[in-house]
Design an enzyme around this catalytic site. Structure first.
Site, PDB file in Angstrom:
ATOM      1  N   GLY A  54      11.102 -15.260   6.908  1.00 56.11           N
ATOM      2  CA  GLY A  54      10.820 -14.872   5.521  1.00 56.11           C
ATOM      3  C   GLY A  54       9.479 -14.157   5.425  1.00 56.11           C
ATOM      4  O   GLY A  54       8.964 -13.628   6.420  1.00 56.11           O
ATOM      5  N   THR A  58      -2.492   4.496  -3.228  1.00 55.65           N
ATOM      6  CA  THR A  58      -1.997   3.479  -2.293  1.00 55.65           C
ATOM      7  C   THR A  58      -1.203   2.443  -3.090  1.00 55.65           C
ATOM      8  O   THR A  58      -1.044   2.577  -4.305  1.00 55.65           O
ATOM      9  CB  THR A  58      -3.161   2.785  -1.563  1.00 55.65           C
ATOM     10  OG1 THR A  58      -3.845   1.927  -2.488  1.00 55.65           O
ATOM     11  CG2 THR A  58      -4.149   3.803  -1.004  1.00 55.65           C
ATOM     12  N   CYS A  59      -0.738   1.410  -2.408  1.00 56.78           N
ATOM     13  CA  CYS A  59       0.038   0.390  -3.108  1.00 56.78           C
ATOM     14  C   CYS A  59      -0.830  -0.404  -4.081  1.00 56.78           C
ATOM     15  O   CYS A  59      -0.327  -0.981  -5.045  1.00 56.78           O
ATOM     16  CB  CYS A  59       0.702  -0.558  -2.112  1.00 56.78           C
ATOM     17  SG  CYS A  59      -0.462  -1.366  -0.983  1.00 56.78           S
ATOM     18  N   ASN A  60      -2.140  -0.432  -3.855  1.00 58.92           N
ATOM     19  CA  ASN A  60      -3.027  -1.229  -4.699  1.00 58.92           C
ATOM     20  C   ASN A  60      -3.872  -0.416  -5.668  1.00 58.92           C
ATOM     21  O   ASN A  60      -4.544  -0.998  -6.516  1.00 58.92           O
ATOM     22  CB  ASN A  60      -3.986  -2.061  -3.831  1.00 58.92           C
ATOM     23  CG  ASN A  60      -3.287  -3.238  -3.190  1.00 58.92           C
ATOM     24  OD1 ASN A  60      -2.297  -3.738  -3.717  1.00 58.92           O
ATOM     25  ND2 ASN A  60      -3.774  -3.660  -2.042  1.00 58.92           N
ATOM     26  N   ARG A  61      -3.835   0.912  -5.549  1.00 58.95           N
ATOM     27  CA  ARG A  61      -4.684   1.709  -6.435  1.00 58.95           C
ATOM     28  C   ARG A  61      -4.149   3.127  -6.595  1.00 58.95           C
ATOM     29  O   ARG A  61      -3.462   3.651  -5.717  1.00 58.95           O
ATOM     30  CB  ARG A  61      -6.126   1.753  -5.919  1.00 58.95           C
ATOM     31  CG  ARG A  61      -6.313   2.486  -4.609  1.00 58.95           C
ATOM     32  CD  ARG A  61      -7.739   2.351  -4.098  1.00 58.95           C
ATOM     33  NE  ARG A  61      -8.039   0.978  -3.722  1.00 58.95           N
ATOM     34  CZ  ARG A  61      -8.870   0.188  -4.382  1.00 58.95           C
ATOM     35  NH1 ARG A  61      -9.496   0.635  -5.453  1.00 58.95           N
ATOM     36  NH2 ARG A  61      -9.086  -1.049  -3.968  1.00 58.95           N
ATOM     37  N   GLY A 119      -8.978  -3.316   6.826  1.00 53.54           N
ATOM     38  CA  GLY A 119      -9.218  -2.020   7.442  1.00 53.54           C
ATOM     39  C   GLY A 119      -8.268  -0.910   7.054  1.00 53.54           C
ATOM     40  O   GLY A 119      -8.563   0.261   7.294  1.00 53.54           O
ATOM     41  N   GLN A 136      -6.601   5.142   4.934  1.00 49.39           N
ATOM     42  CA  GLN A 136      -6.063   5.880   3.788  1.00 49.39           C
ATOM     43  C   GLN A 136      -7.079   6.878   3.235  1.00 49.39           C
ATOM     44  O   GLN A 136      -6.715   7.979   2.817  1.00 49.39           O
ATOM     45  CB  GLN A 136      -5.619   4.889   2.708  1.00 49.39           C
ATOM     46  CG  GLN A 136      -4.398   4.071   3.132  1.00 49.39           C
ATOM     47  CD  GLN A 136      -4.187   2.823   2.290  1.00 49.39           C
ATOM     48  OE1 GLN A 136      -5.120   2.282   1.711  1.00 49.39           O
ATOM     49  NE2 GLN A 136      -2.950   2.349   2.216  1.00 49.39           N
ATOM     50  N   SER A 185     -11.000  -4.390  -1.970  1.00 48.12           N
ATOM     51  CA  SER A 185      -9.628  -4.754  -1.603  1.00 48.12           C
ATOM     52  C   SER A 185      -9.339  -6.212  -1.945  1.00 48.12           C
ATOM     53  O   SER A 185     -10.253  -7.015  -2.123  1.00 48.12           O
ATOM     54  CB  SER A 185      -9.409  -4.536  -0.104  1.00 48.12           C
ATOM     55  OG  SER A 185      -9.631  -3.187   0.250  1.00 48.12           O
TER      56      SER A 185
END
Length: 555
Positions: free
Chosen positions: A297, A153-156, A219, A224, A213
């Site tokens: 933004g 994933t984007c974080n792991r 969630g 994922q 997380s």
């Protein structure tokens, strides 16, 4: 599981004695003379000498290079017999003497996450979902990897594997990660984390529950984890252990969220802004209140997404340019987003019930006189126009709070909401960890029960061979002209007798957490049945798997 390179004396004795006892009846090793010398070439000159029943084993501990010398006991000069064949050497290299025990394989996770590695490294290691089956196949082709799964994933970036040897399996996976990403092994080792068995299980359960997380309890990670199972279905290498682990992790993630409600309560400024606004509005007006967002933004975009998540289907967005708003329309296709330029800000505010501001302006956009001249809002939304200002510096002047027709909330107000929710989530995380502890024990019990599966299969096969042999004798005595119905009745009778006789032993071979039987009791029962019915095989399951890997890679 890898063990120390200095072989334990008892382990060597067991291996050599068992090799000597079975050599005459098995073709897996060359015939073993009455005296054997095994020299393990090592970097240190430490020697282990074992003498037992005419056997002599000399081991200089620390490398896997093995030289086998067959020494004829009858030859006083120690003349060498014919050298063993290459296949015998290869078999020895992959046997228990080569630093393996007969314990079961291990679950391991080799990972890098937002907590341990920079985004630049995670980007290079990331594997797209479409490539997960290929990655699993490549990982399972490694010598010491039996099953695999990829959670990217984007974080792991985490690789879950069943390894036949912890040290060698982790080494192979790390080298594979280096090869596919171009990152040196040393750099990966610097940022990776390694967890085995119970620790690996607990980690995945915490990931699925959202405890690992950035936003506690979020969630998206559960979805994922579900995707890993969906993609892995039917993929060779996504085997029983790994599949069972991820399916159980999904159960844990669902249970934690339903029993602790850990995902409730905003824990970011943008989500808190939306939550606070809805708290101040009458519940009946949530779907009809007119929403205005000033600034598209990063923060404004998050506000819009949180509004959509809460059920808002129409809003006006004021921004200097239309490009960002157009991109949002593409991303949020089911939502009506109306773009207005900054020059129309006041006219848009006149038609809004709730105004969110998130621009980089260094001067206030709304002064007291601006808000004073705006038409009043309806009683259905509480009779007060809400300004939720998440900008620093503030976009709404502090003097607006003096007006009786408006209410202003700024970042400091939101921080109190966020802090309270974070504290609440931390309390719920404690409850979640208790649930994870329970579920981890259940999963370990299930995995422990797999220890007895080979014995169960062998016992059933043994009983089936006897049944078929006796059935054939019975039918031959009855003659060739017996009716099919009679044959079927006799066959059913024999099956019923076997199943009833096996029911008791089978019950005592199961250890899945559904009864009070401990693993040690179950394994004692398994060993007893192996001895009583002579079910033991010459090779351990682990050795068989290792040899199969070596043979497959030599083809």
């Amino acid at each position: 599981m890898a063990v120390s390179s200095a072989f334990a004396g008892a382990k060597l004795k067991t291996l050599i004695l068992s090799s000597s006892a079975t050599a005459s009846s098995s073709s897996r090793l060359v015939a073993v003379p009455s005296q054997i010398g095994v020299l393990c070439k090592q970097s240190r000159n430490r020697h282990t000498l074992i003498r037992r029943a005419g056997l002599r084993v000399r081991c200089e501990a620390a490398s896997s290079d093995v030289l086998v010398q067959a020494i004829d006991k009858a030859d006083p000069n120690g003349a060498l017999a014919s050298p063993p064949s290459l296949s015998a050497l290869e078999q020895l290299k992959t046997s228990a003497i080569d630093r393996y025990t007969k314990e079961r394989s291990s679950i391991a996770v080799i990972g890098l996450s937002v907590h341990t590695a920079p985004v630049e490294m995670r980007e290079k290691l990331a594997i797209p979902e479409a490539e997960w089956p290929r990655a699993i196949a490549e990982l399972c082709s490694l010598n010491h990897i039996e099953e695999a799964a990829v959670l990217s994933t984007c974080n792991r970036m985490e690789i879950y594997v069943v390894v036949l040897s912890q040290h060698r399996g982790v080494k192979e996976v790390t080298e594979w990660m280096s090869k596919t990403s171009g990152i040196p092994v040393s750099e990966i080792c610097e940022h990776r984390f390694l967890l085995y068995n119970k620790d690996a299980t607990q980690h995945l359960f915490e990931v699925s529950a959202g405890l690992d997380s950035l936003v506690l309890g979020e969630g998206q990670i559960l979805a994922q984890v579900k995707q890993v199972v969906k993609v892995g279905q039917g993929v060779t290498g996504f085997g029983r252990n790994i599949s069972g682990l991820f399916k159980h992790a999904i159960t844990v993630g669902k249970r934690v969220r339903s029993e602790t409600n850990i995902a409730a309560g905003a824990v970011s400024v943008s989500s808190a802004a939306v939550e606070l606004a809805l708290m101040k509005l009458p519940e009946s007006s949530h779907s009809t209140a007119r929403m205005l967002v000033i600034g598209a933004g990063k923060m404004g975009k998050l506000v819009i997404k949180h509004l959509v998540a809460k059920g808002c289907t129409k809003m006006v967005v004021v921004n200097r340019t239309a490009e960002k708003v157009a991109a949002l329309r593409v991303e949020l296709k089911d939502v009506e987003i109306v773009y207005k330029p900054l020059s129309e800000m006041l006219s848009c505010a006149a038609e809004a019930d709730v105004v969110f501001t998130s621009t980089a302006s260094e001067t206030p956009l709304f002064l007291k006189e601006h808000v004073m001249n705006l038409p009043p809002v309806g009683e259905e939304v509480g009779g007060l126009r809400l300004f939720v200002d998440i900008s620093v510096p503030r976009n709404v002047s502090s003097c607006v709070t003096d007006l009786e027709t408006a209410r202003v909330y700024n970042v400091d107000d939101l921080k109190e909401v966020v802090a309270a929710n974070k504290e609440d989530r931390l309390r719920k995380a404690m409850e979640a960890r208790a649930i994870i502890g329970e579920e981890s024990k259940q999963f370990e019990a299930w995995r422990d029960s797999l220890e007895t599966v080979p014995t169960i299969k062998k016992l059933r096969a043994y009983a089936e061979r006897i049944r078929l042999a006796e059935l054939e004798k019975c039918l031959s005595k009855l003659g060739d002209d017996i009716p099919k119905k009679t044959k079927r009745v006799v066959d059913d009778l024999s099956r019923g007798i076997v199943n009833k006789l096996l029911h008791g032993p089978m019950q005592h071979l199961r250890c899945d957490g559904s009864n009070t039987r401990t693993l040690s009791e179950t394994l004692e029962n398994m060993n007893a049945l192996n001895r009583m019915f002579n079910l033991e095989t010459e090779l351990s399951v682990l050795e068989q798997k290792i040899r199969a890997k070596v043979e497959q890679n030599q083809k």
